[in-house]
Design an enzyme around this catalytic site. Structure first.
Site, short mmCIF file in Angstrom:
data_model
loop_
_atom_site.label_atom_id
_atom_site.label_comp_id
_atom_site.label_asym_id
_atom_site.label_seq_id
_atom_site.Cartn_x
_atom_site.Cartn_y
_atom_site.Cartn_z
N GLY A 34 61.33 36.87 34.79
CA GLY A 34 60.88 38.20 35.18
C GLY A 34 59.37 38.33 35.17
O GLY A 34 58.77 38.92 36.06
N CYS A 35 58.74 37.74 34.16
CA CYS A 35 57.28 37.83 34.03
C CYS A 35 56.58 37.01 35.11
O CYS A 35 55.54 37.41 35.61
CB CYS A 35 56.85 37.38 32.64
SG CYS A 35 57.51 38.45 31.34
N THR A 36 57.19 35.88 35.47
CA THR A 36 56.63 35.06 36.55
C THR A 36 56.71 35.82 37.87
O THR A 36 55.73 35.88 38.62
CB THR A 36 57.38 33.72 36.65
OG1 THR A 36 57.19 33.01 35.41
CG2 THR A 36 56.86 32.88 37.80
#
Length: 155
Positions: free
Chosen positions: A44-46
């Protein structure tokens, strides 16, 4: 502690990728996007970081910079930035001072276990250093575009 729209953005000074320092003082007079993410190089952060990187030229054209903040140490932050070619500063908030000030270091629960963690949140800070918009519990798909739309309304 939590921040409200229209309030002065809490001060922060953090080490950031590429040997930079990210701080409220350095952004004085310029609007910017400050987003908090849980962990470098997770799916998700990527996706969120890559979406902001993709939106960066349009955001910069609208006069905005982007700063990403996570509780990761500088090592993982630098690796993450390099791996995905992220040109905007990714800051390390290992002490969670900025996260506490912005109310993004919160109690979470998963599988019946409670723990403290970073809530995915974004703050649009105007040129006067005030919080223009807040997105909490961000869902990544379409988020960078929503921030872009809100940024256009700052003018």
């Amino acid at each position: 502690m939590s921040v409200e729209e229209g309030a002065a953005a809490p001060d922060f000074t953090l080490p950031a990728s590429g040997g930079r320092t990210a701080s409220l003082a350095a952004m004085k007079g310029r609007p910017f996007v400050l987003y908090f993410y849980p962990k470098a190089d997770t799916s998700g952060c990527t996706k969120e970081a890559c979406d902001f990187q993709e939106a960066l030229p349009a955001l910069q054209q609208a006069g905005l910079e982007v700063i990403g903040v996570s509780p990761d140490a500088m090592g993982p932050v630098e690796k993450f930035a390099a791996k995905y070619g992220l040109t905007f500063p990714l800051a390390s908030d290992a002490e969670k001072q900025a996260a506490e000030a912005y109310g993004t270091w919160v109690q979470k629960s998963m599988y019946g276990r409670t723990y403290m963690g970073m809530e995915r949140s974004t703050f649009l800070i105007d040129g006067e250093g005030k919080v223009a918009r807040i997105w909490r519990k961000v869902k990544v798909p379409g988020h960078a575009q929503a921030v872009m739309e809100a940024a256009r309304q700052l003018r």
